[in-house]
Design an enzyme around this catalytic site. Structure first.
Site, mmCIF file in Angstrom:
data_model
loop_
_atom_site.group_PDB
_atom_site.id
_atom_site.type_symbol
_atom_site.label_atom_id
_atom_site.label_comp_id
_atom_site.label_asym_id
_atom_site.label_seq_id
_atom_site.Cartn_x
_atom_site.Cartn_y
_atom_site.Cartn_z
ATOM 1 N N HIS A 162 89.985 -49.408 55.805
ATOM 2 C CA HIS A 162 89.898 -47.960 56.111
ATOM 3 C C HIS A 162 88.471 -47.425 55.909
ATOM 4 O O HIS A 162 88.289 -46.248 55.635
ATOM 5 C CB HIS A 162 90.875 -47.161 55.250
ATOM 6 C CG HIS A 162 92.250 -47.747 55.210
ATOM 7 N ND1 HIS A 162 93.222 -47.459 56.136
ATOM 8 C CD2 HIS A 162 92.802 -48.661 54.371
ATOM 9 C CE1 HIS A 162 94.316 -48.142 55.858
ATOM 10 N NE2 HIS A 162 94.090 -48.891 54.799
ATOM 11 N N SER A 283 63.136 -42.684 70.611
ATOM 12 C CA SER A 283 63.643 -41.455 71.217
ATOM 13 C C SER A 283 62.493 -40.757 71.928
ATOM 14 O O SER A 283 61.344 -40.851 71.501
ATOM 15 C CB SER A 283 64.206 -40.548 70.121
ATOM 16 O OG SER A 283 64.101 -39.185 70.490
ATOM 17 N N LYS A 289 62.603 -41.904 65.323
ATOM 18 C CA LYS A 289 63.826 -42.653 65.576
ATOM 19 C C LYS A 289 63.607 -44.129 65.904
ATOM 20 O O LYS A 289 62.668 -44.503 66.585
ATOM 21 C CB LYS A 289 64.613 -42.025 66.741
ATOM 22 C CG LYS A 289 65.203 -40.677 66.451
ATOM 23 C CD LYS A 289 66.207 -40.671 65.314
ATOM 24 C CE LYS A 289 67.532 -41.294 65.625
ATOM 25 N NZ LYS A 289 68.352 -40.550 66.580
ATOM 26 N N GLU A 296 74.919 -50.397 71.026
ATOM 27 C CA GLU A 296 75.796 -49.423 71.684
ATOM 28 C C GLU A 296 76.171 -49.909 73.088
ATOM 29 O O GLU A 296 77.310 -49.754 73.532
ATOM 30 C CB GLU A 296 75.113 -48.043 71.723
ATOM 31 C CG GLU A 296 74.992 -47.455 70.321
ATOM 32 C CD GLU A 296 73.942 -46.362 70.203
ATOM 33 O OE1 GLU A 296 73.531 -45.781 71.222
ATOM 34 O OE2 GLU A 296 73.523 -46.094 69.054
#
Ligand code: ARG
Length: 463
Positions: A162, A283, A289, A296
């Site tokens: 979890h 970025s 960044k 992804e």
């Protein structure tokens, strides 16, 4: 040379008008199935060798056809071949060119076969090769993972359920979970070889043929194990396509889970791993960044492949036997899936090669969340003959106490521990040590260092 009829469709005697431009555009599959040209040429060559062996065509015609097919192969590989949408697909494009090269004798090539058996013969040969490529790529990732795992047998991290700290474990052991997943993928793909090894060639349109062909011969020459059993089933069957798409979906689902996990671990909140700049992107507005875009990408790609699996399942649903044009879409689904899967496998390998665990952070996080509570309960069971449920209750009380005092379990005073179970002695502190905790899980498949080491060498031997 015989009259060259290359501007007319093969069925022009019967269908007197050109097919509507609109349909020609969408009904043609040449842009997609030209990928199968090598398999198609190989199938045709073996087919005519067989026809000659069975005295169905003459030596001279066989040689002429093979000469033409060899020439076509050179033309296509040198990009000198003009594919035409008018000729629908790779099979007719090749036959049409053969007619141009050797004349009317080209007409013998299609004796005792149909595009219906031809196309699946090509596709099965292609899929076998792709399956073996995927196996190689999976082996490569497994090897990379084994190397990373070997370096991290003693790296302690929190195991989650979890997404909450559950029990401590070895990072090496965690990585070996990936090895299991990828190894199952490999087995799943290899299981498909049995069906892929059944040769469709020779079932012709749907009934078989009255020519005295030798399907065992073509099976052997094309690398199949044996011919398929039923002509109607053979031209209708696309189970092997579904199997491939399903295996790819599961494999990409695994890749997606791994990617998601690594994204979480790389996040500023967790910071459990570092990634080399090579696998990060920046970025356009936020100069600070370093984003895990590739991960992804890997997480998202299974979406398209699930879509392909569902497209094929839906195409097959309710389709009567035997061949229908609906089936033509199998190839775009296979080829796009293959491209995605092969890319993702390479990317995952690259990611794993450029990943380092932050051992300090892993250990620091593992110390949180009363992670050794279960070890304490087990200790009570082993030392004081308590039932596990009784020990569980006492441990809950201990965790409540620690929470109240704002301390970790190993920071509690000995007298606090005594309050929970008066019989305990000082050796109890051992159970709060995470290294001991990890190393105590010696049951087969558990995370003890020795177990992980053994599992790594077991896999090293079989890969
Ligand atoms: N291009 C076709 C396909 O991929 C080949 C089989 C065509 N057969 C037919 N009867 N129209 O399915």
């Amino acid at each position: 040379m015989a009259k060259n009829k290359n501007n007319q469709a093969i069925w022009s005697m019967r269908i007197k008008k050109n097919v509507s431009k609109l349909f020609e555009e969408v009904g043609s599959s040449i842009d997609i199935d030209k990928k199968l040209y090598k398999e198609d040429l190989r199938g045709s060559k073996v087919h005519v060798e067989m026809l000659f062996k069975q005295k169905i065509i003459s030596f001279k015609i066989k040689n002429k056809i093979i000469y033409g097919l060899d020439k076509i192969e050179k033309e296509i590989s040198k990009k000198n071949f003009k594919f035409s949408k008018k000729d629908e697909d790779i099979h007719m494009n090749i036959e049409k060119r053969l007619l141009e090269i050797i004349g009317e004798d080209a007409g013998y090539v299609h004796t005792a076969r149909s595009r219906n058996d031809q196309v699946i013969t090509d596709l099965k040969i292609w899929l076998k090769k792709d399956t073996l490529n995927i196996e190689k790529k999976l082996n490569k990732i497994i090897k990379t993972t084994l190397q990373l795992s070997e370096k991290n047998i003693k790296t302690i991290m929190p195991g989650f359920t979890h997404l909450k700290n559950a029990q401590a474990l070895s990072f090496g052991h965690y990585l070996m979970a990936y090895v299991e997943m990828l190894n199952r993928d490999k087995k799943r793909f290899l299981n498909n070889l049995e069906n892929l090894n059944e040769n469709p060639l020779g079932v012709s349109a749907l009934t078989g043929t009255s020519f005295n062909i030798d399907r065992n011969y073509t099976s052997k020459k094309l690398g199949f194990k044996h011919p398929t059993n039923n002509s109607v089933d053979t031209v209708s069957d696309r189970d092997f396509v579904l199997d491939y798409l399903y295996c790819s979906s599961v494999c990409l689902m695994h890749i997606s889970r791994i990617a998601e996990e690594l994204i979480i671990w790389y996040s500023d909140a967790f910071k459990l791993i570092q990634l080399d700049d090579k696998v990060l992107t920046g970025s356009s507005i936020m100069p600070q960044k370093k984003n895990p875009d590739i991960l992804e990408y890997l997480r998202g790609k299974c979406g398209s492949v699930y879509g392909n699996l569902f497209s094929m399942l839906t195409i097959m649903k309710g389709l009567p036997l035997s061949y229908f044009k609906d089936l033509q879409d199998d190839k775009i689904l296979i080829f796009t899936t293959s491209e995605i899967l092969n890319n993702c496998l390479e990317l995952l390998d690259e990611i794993l090669k450029n990943l380092r665990p932050d051992k300090k952070r892993m250990l620091a996080l593992a110390k949180k969340g009363y992670i050794s509570a279960t070890d304490f309960a087990d200790y009570l069971v082993k030392n004081f003959s308590l039932s596990f449920r009784e020990a569980y209750k006492k441990t809950s009380a201990l965790v409540n106490l620690a929470e109240k005092k704002g301390k970790r379990l190993d920071e509690l005073d000995f007298k606090d521990l005594k309050k929970i179970e008066p019989r305990i002695n000082k050796d109890v502190t051992k159970v709060f040590n995470l290294e001991n905790s990890v190393n105590s899980k010696k049951s087969y498949g558990g995370t003890s260092f020795e177990n992980v080491k053994k599992m790594i060498s077991k896999y090293k031997k079989i890969i």
